[in-house]
Motif scaffolding. Sequence first.
Motif, mmCIF file in Angstrom:
data_model
loop_
_atom_site.group_PDB
_atom_site.id
_atom_site.type_symbol
_atom_site.label_atom_id
_atom_site.label_comp_id
_atom_site.label_asym_id
_atom_site.label_seq_id
_atom_site.Cartn_x
_atom_site.Cartn_y
_atom_site.Cartn_z
ATOM 1 N N GLU A 146 0.773 -1.187 -0.216
ATOM 2 C CA GLU A 146 0.037 0.148 0.055
ATOM 3 C C GLU A 146 0.935 1.290 -0.130
ATOM 4 O O GLU A 146 0.548 2.329 -0.699
ATOM 5 N N ARG A 151 -10.781 5.159 -8.540
ATOM 6 C CA ARG A 151 -10.512 6.606 -8.028
ATOM 7 C C ARG A 151 -10.803 6.553 -6.343
ATOM 8 O O ARG A 151 -10.278 7.226 -5.778
ATOM 9 N N GLU A 152 -11.937 6.016 -6.288
ATOM 10 C CA GLU A 152 -12.492 6.220 -4.840
ATOM 11 C C GLU A 152 -11.713 5.449 -3.764
ATOM 12 O O GLU A 152 -11.402 5.922 -2.797
ATOM 13 N N ARG A 153 -11.236 4.226 -4.255
ATOM 14 C CA ARG A 153 -10.314 3.700 -3.291
ATOM 15 C C ARG A 153 -9.024 4.423 -2.925
ATOM 16 O O ARG A 153 -8.317 4.248 -2.133
ATOM 17 N N ARG A 178 -8.771 7.494 -3.590
ATOM 18 C CA ARG A 178 -8.943 8.835 -2.568
ATOM 19 C C ARG A 178 -9.145 8.616 -1.342
ATOM 20 O O ARG A 178 -8.340 9.382 -0.311
ATOM 21 N N ARG A 179 -9.519 7.507 -0.858
ATOM 22 C CA ARG A 179 -9.591 7.203 0.513
ATOM 23 C C ARG A 179 -8.209 6.674 1.197
ATOM 24 O O ARG A 179 -7.643 7.050 2.433
ATOM 25 N N ALA A 180 -7.228 6.293 0.404
ATOM 26 C CA ALA A 180 -5.771 5.835 0.767
ATOM 27 C C ALA A 180 -5.239 6.981 1.060
ATOM 28 O O ALA A 180 -4.551 7.299 1.897
ATOM 29 N N LEU A 195 -6.277 10.001 1.711
ATOM 30 C CA LEU A 195 -6.918 10.893 3.008
ATOM 31 C C LEU A 195 -6.324 10.159 4.131
ATOM 32 O O LEU A 195 -5.917 10.947 5.007
ATOM 33 N N ARG A 196 -6.224 8.999 4.167
ATOM 34 C CA ARG A 196 -5.334 8.319 5.536
ATOM 35 C C ARG A 196 -4.013 8.563 5.509
ATOM 36 O O ARG A 196 -3.653 8.772 6.625
ATOM 37 N N GLN A 209 -4.998 14.447 2.626
ATOM 38 C CA GLN A 209 -5.414 15.205 1.441
ATOM 39 C C GLN A 209 -6.029 14.384 0.630
ATOM 40 O O GLN A 209 -5.490 13.251 0.236
ATOM 41 N N PRO A 210 -6.955 14.880 -0.369
ATOM 42 C CA PRO A 210 -7.424 13.911 -1.583
ATOM 43 C C PRO A 210 -6.450 14.238 -2.466
ATOM 44 O O PRO A 210 -5.429 15.086 -2.784
#
Length: 315
Positions: A256, A286-288, A290-292, A294-295, A299-300
């Motif tokens: 990751e 893209r959503e997966r 984006r979440r990664a 942010l974690r 920031q996106p």
Amino acid sequence: MQRIGFVLVPGFQLMYLAAISVFEFANVSAGENVYQIDVLSEEGGAVRSSHGLTADTKAFEDPNFDTVIFGGGMQITESSSRMIDFARRASLASRRTASICTGAFVLAQAGLLDGKRATTHWLSARELQERYPKVKMEEDRIFIIDGDIWTSAGMSAGIDLALGMVEKDYGSELARSVAQKLVLYHRRAGGQSQHSELLKMDAKSDRIQSALDYARKNLKSALSVEELADAAHLSPRQFSRAFRSETGQSPAKAVEHLRLETARLMMEQSRHPIEYIAAETGFADRERMRRAFLRAFGQPPQAIRRSARAVDEGE
């Protein structure tokens, strides 16, 4: 022809001089002398590096250069009044003033970084911020442009800063030609992080290093433990145990981190759509991704891209 004044201090690190090669090879690639390089110091004459080798320099005189670049020393000390005076005069007379590594302390002491976004070697960033609280320190950047002030991180980041100057002055084609002659993979964007996940994951054995190399080259793959273990020529159980022992993290977490680092670089250095980057780095959508982001970064992806462009454009 543009004049570059490169300022050395006693105890400078030899790696700083690599930035000079960028301007030297810009002349070679351009087929003419587009840059003149003057190496300067407070007293002139031979200046001793941290390693003991010396460089011949000219004493401070006329500060009318196109660009003046200050390189710091291995040890951070207060600059003399003469050095500070020259920095201030150079900032007024020159088109741009810059620093490599701890050279940022000279600019900060001269007040040239007050209210400015700046960076330096990550080991010295906190100290600079504490000494000069008016500086808007961004300690994780390769280099930053804020108006006519350029600052870079340490060591090899000075090469990136110099390549960025060549690109600003004469275009990306000449900068790419210089990078090729210097056998560089690419010019790193200013917004890029100083830290690398591959450096953090300091594998001690060739087998685990081979697995990491395989993962980096095959991020689009699922990269299961079984797949990585096969690359390392170990059983899945042996691989998982050895990987955690050598890197301090699980294979899944390491993958990751590699996906995130590569995706962040692509966001900073390319104009590829987010969907393309997500697919190329194994996030699937893209959503997966984006979440990664942010974690990991708070920031996106779009914010990372905007920030990198602002750094490179000096906004």
